[in-house]
Structure formats: C-alpha cells, structure tokens
Scaffold this active site. Structure first.
Site, PDB file in Angstrom:
ATOM      1  N   ASP A  30       4.115   0.669  -4.678  1.00 40.83           N
ATOM      2  CA  ASP A  30       3.214   0.795  -5.820  1.00 40.83           C
ATOM      3  C   ASP A  30       3.839   1.726  -6.854  1.00 40.83           C
ATOM      4  O   ASP A  30       4.397   2.768  -6.524  1.00 40.83           O
ATOM      5  CB  ASP A  30       1.849   1.323  -5.363  1.00 40.83           C
ATOM      6  CG  ASP A  30       0.764   1.091  -6.392  1.00 40.83           C
ATOM      7  OD1 ASP A  30      -0.146   0.289  -6.124  1.00 40.83           O
ATOM      8  OD2 ASP A  30       0.825   1.712  -7.480  1.00 40.83           O
ATOM      9  N   ILE A  31       3.707   1.368  -8.129  1.00 41.35           N
ATOM     10  CA  ILE A  31       4.288   2.160  -9.221  1.00 41.35           C
ATOM     11  C   ILE A  31       3.550   3.494  -9.389  1.00 41.35           C
ATOM     12  O   ILE A  31       4.114   4.441  -9.949  1.00 41.35           O
ATOM     13  CB  ILE A  31       4.268   1.320 -10.525  1.00 41.35           C
ATOM     14  CG1 ILE A  31       5.353   1.755 -11.487  1.00 41.35           C
ATOM     15  CG2 ILE A  31       2.894   1.323 -11.185  1.00 41.35           C
ATOM     16  CD1 ILE A  31       5.568   0.779 -12.645  1.00 41.35           C
ATOM     17  N   ASN A  85      -8.961  -4.365  -2.969  1.00 38.40           N
ATOM     18  CA  ASN A  85      -9.965  -4.088  -3.987  1.00 38.40           C
ATOM     19  C   ASN A  85     -10.408  -5.406  -4.612  1.00 38.40           C
ATOM     20  O   ASN A  85      -9.567  -6.249  -4.925  1.00 38.40           O
ATOM     21  CB  ASN A  85      -9.384  -3.165  -5.058  1.00 38.40           C
ATOM     22  CG  ASN A  85      -8.980  -1.809  -4.490  1.00 38.40           C
ATOM     23  OD1 ASN A  85      -9.658  -1.282  -3.614  1.00 38.40           O
ATOM     24  ND2 ASN A  85      -7.881  -1.269  -4.965  1.00 38.40           N
ATOM     25  N   GLY A  91     -12.610  -1.844  -7.801  1.00 31.62           N
ATOM     26  CA  GLY A  91     -11.449  -1.190  -8.413  1.00 31.62           C
ATOM     27  C   GLY A  91     -10.233  -2.081  -8.578  1.00 31.62           C
ATOM     28  O   GLY A  91      -9.111  -1.590  -8.702  1.00 31.62           O
ATOM     29  N   GLN A  92     -10.457  -3.396  -8.603  1.00 30.81           N
ATOM     30  CA  GLN A  92      -9.311  -4.305  -8.789  1.00 30.81           C
ATOM     31  C   GLN A  92      -8.837  -4.266 -10.237  1.00 30.81           C
ATOM     32  O   GLN A  92      -9.649  -4.398 -11.163  1.00 30.81           O
ATOM     33  CB  GLN A  92      -9.710  -5.740  -8.407  1.00 30.81           C
ATOM     34  CG  GLN A  92      -8.534  -6.713  -8.448  1.00 30.81           C
ATOM     35  CD  GLN A  92      -8.902  -8.111  -7.942  1.00 30.81           C
ATOM     36  OE1 GLN A  92     -10.078  -8.419  -7.715  1.00 30.81           O
ATOM     37  NE2 GLN A  92      -7.895  -8.948  -7.767  1.00 30.81           N
ATOM     38  N   SER A  93      -7.536  -4.077 -10.418  1.00 31.06           N
ATOM     39  CA  SER A  93      -6.977  -4.064 -11.778  1.00 31.06           C
ATOM     40  C   SER A  93      -5.938  -5.156 -11.993  1.00 31.06           C
ATOM     41  O   SER A  93      -5.663  -5.535 -13.124  1.00 31.06           O
ATOM     42  CB  SER A  93      -6.373  -2.693 -12.098  1.00 31.06           C
ATOM     43  OG  SER A  93      -5.319  -2.407 -11.209  1.00 31.06           O
ATOM     44  N   HIS A  98      -3.718  -8.879  -3.457  1.00 33.06           N
ATOM     45  CA  HIS A  98      -2.731  -7.978  -2.865  1.00 33.06           C
ATOM     46  C   HIS A  98      -3.417  -7.018  -1.905  1.00 33.06           C
ATOM     47  O   HIS A  98      -4.605  -6.728  -2.046  1.00 33.06           O
ATOM     48  CB  HIS A  98      -1.976  -7.199  -3.951  1.00 33.06           C
ATOM     49  CG  HIS A  98      -2.861  -6.453  -4.895  1.00 33.06           C
ATOM     50  ND1 HIS A  98      -3.517  -7.077  -5.934  1.00 33.06           N
ATOM     51  CD2 HIS A  98      -3.231  -5.160  -4.941  1.00 33.06           C
ATOM     52  CE1 HIS A  98      -4.247  -6.182  -6.580  1.00 33.06           C
ATOM     53  NE2 HIS A  98      -4.092  -5.016  -6.009  1.00 33.06           N
ATOM     54  N   HIS A 100      -3.097  -3.223  -0.218  1.00 29.44           N
ATOM     55  CA  HIS A 100      -2.481  -1.894  -0.279  1.00 29.44           C
ATOM     56  C   HIS A 100      -2.244  -1.409   1.145  1.00 29.44           C
ATOM     57  O   HIS A 100      -3.177  -1.422   1.961  1.00 29.44           O
ATOM     58  CB  HIS A 100      -3.418  -0.901  -0.959  1.00 29.44           C
ATOM     59  CG  HIS A 100      -3.753  -1.215  -2.385  1.00 29.44           C
ATOM     60  ND1 HIS A 100      -3.195  -0.541  -3.450  1.00 29.44           N
ATOM     61  CD2 HIS A 100      -4.600  -2.123  -2.931  1.00 29.44           C
ATOM     62  CE1 HIS A 100      -3.696  -1.014  -4.588  1.00 29.44           C
ATOM     63  NE2 HIS A 100      -4.554  -1.976  -4.301  1.00 29.44           N
TER      64      HIS A 100
HETATM   65  P1  5GP Z   1      -5.659  -2.874  -7.727  1.00 26.31           P
HETATM   66  O1  5GP Z   1      -6.242  -1.757  -8.553  1.00 26.31           O
HETATM   67  O2  5GP Z   1      -5.687  -4.188  -8.470  1.00 26.31           O
HETATM   68  O3  5GP Z   1      -6.199  -2.958  -6.337  1.00 26.31           O
HETATM   69  O4  5GP Z   1      -4.149  -2.468  -7.496  1.00 26.31           O
HETATM   70  C1  5GP Z   1      -3.137  -2.736  -8.406  1.00 26.31           C
HETATM   71  C2  5GP Z   1      -2.016  -1.803  -8.086  1.00 26.31           C
HETATM   72  O5  5GP Z   1      -0.844  -2.298  -8.694  1.00 26.31           O
HETATM   73  C3  5GP Z   1      -2.216  -0.379  -8.606  1.00 26.31           C
HETATM   74  O6  5GP Z   1      -2.186   0.539  -7.533  1.00 26.31           O
HETATM   75  C4  5GP Z   1      -1.063  -0.177  -9.591  1.00 26.31           C
HETATM   76  O7  5GP Z   1      -0.516   1.120  -9.533  1.00 26.31           O
HETATM   77  C5  5GP Z   1      -0.062  -1.240  -9.154  1.00 26.31           C
HETATM   78  N1  5GP Z   1       0.776  -1.769 -10.210  1.00 26.31           N
HETATM   79  C6  5GP Z   1       0.366  -2.219 -11.422  1.00 26.31           C
HETATM   80  N2  5GP Z   1       1.408  -2.672 -12.129  1.00 26.31           N
HETATM   81  C7  5GP Z   1       2.501  -2.511 -11.347  1.00 26.31           C
HETATM   82  C8  5GP Z   1       3.877  -2.805 -11.538  1.00 26.31           C
HETATM   83  O8  5GP Z   1       4.326  -3.298 -12.575  1.00 26.31           O
HETATM   84  N3  5GP Z   1       4.715  -2.503 -10.518  1.00 26.31           N
HETATM   85  C9  5GP Z   1       4.276  -1.942  -9.347  1.00 26.31           C
HETATM   86  N4  5GP Z   1       5.189  -1.690  -8.414  1.00 26.31           N
HETATM   87  N5  5GP Z   1       2.970  -1.671  -9.137  1.00 26.31           N
HETATM   88  C10 5GP Z   1       2.103  -1.945 -10.119  1.00 26.31           C
END
Ligand code: 5GP
Ligand code: ZN
Length: 112
Positions: A30-31, A85, A91-93, A98, A100
């Site tokens: 994760d970034i 998420n 909290g899905q973004s 995916h 975690h």
């Molecule tokens: P969500 O909030 O959808 O469950 O998780 C998305 C995750 O993707 C976040 O933890 C965010 O830091 C990660 N993320 C978003 N864009 C990128 C990217 O370009 N590269 C990587 N490695 N992680 C990303």
C-alpha cells in the site's frame, strides 16, 4: 478498466512494489501503509466491489495469495489482519475489489 488505478497497476502502467503475482492475482505494498506490513491483494479481473463478486473462484485465488504474502512478509506466525472495505461507510476509496493484509504490529479491535 482504463480509468481504474488498480487495473493500471495490474497492467504495469503504474509502478508498485509487487510482493507476489500469479496469473489471477497481484499483491503490492500500500502506498499509504497503516501498519509495518500493509499489502493489497488484488484479483487481476476488475470487480468494483464485494457485492458485485459472483465468481467465487476469485476468492479462492485471493486467499491462496494472502497465505503466500503472509509467508513472504514473515507475518504468518505472529498474526495479521485481512480487511475488505465496502462503499462509503466501509471506507472504500478504490473501486476495484482488494484485500488489505495488515501486520507487523499488534492490531487493535475495534478498528474504528
Ligand atoms: P480502500 O480505502 O479502497 O479500502 O483502499 C485503497 C487503498 O489503496 C488505500 O489504502 C490507498 O493507500 C491505496 N492506494 C491508492 N492508490 C494507490 C496506488 O497508486 N498505489 C498503491 N500502492 N496503493 C494505492
Ligand atoms: Zn480495476
């Protein structure tokens, strides 16, 4: 999907720190890590959310990969957490399904 950031990572159009990859799944760090180990396990096939999941073989492939990631990251013995998420309250973004994988420290419950 062309405008999906995780599809672009799957297609190597965007760099990522790949931890594990096979024909069905890619796993990368994760970034914005929330724990010493924070790896995302992503089916290569684009699925928006868990509620659009219909092909349950995807889940089986993902969980095989999660076990491999846990071994590679050396958190298989100490313990780790797997999180999905879903939509805004979850909290899905990123709208490409995916998982975690979080570890390397004591995880707290409830997560908040
Ligand atoms: P969500 O909030 O959808 O469950 O998780 C998305 C995750 O993707 C976040 O933890 C965010 O830091 C990660 N993320 C978003 N864009 C990128 C990217 O370009 N590269 C990587 N490695 N992680 C990303
Ligand atoms: Zn996608």
């Amino acid at each position: 999907m062309a405008d999906c950031i995780f599809c672009r990572i799957v297609n190597k159009e965007i760099p990522s720190k790949i931890v594990y990859e096979d024909e069905n799944v890619i796993a990368f760090d994760d970034i914005n890590p929330q724990a010493p180990v924070h790896t995302l396990v992503v089916p290569k096939k684009h699925i928006n959310t868990i509620m659009e999941l219909e092909d349950y073989e995807v889940v089986s492939n993902v969980f095989k990969a999660i076990k491999k990631v846990a071994e590679i990251k050396n958190i298989d013995k100490d313990g780790f957490r797997v999180v999905v998420n879903h939509l805004s309250k979850g909290g899905q973004s990123v709208f490409h399904l995916h998982f975690h994988v979080l570890g390397g420290r004591q995880m707290l419950w409830p997560p908040g």
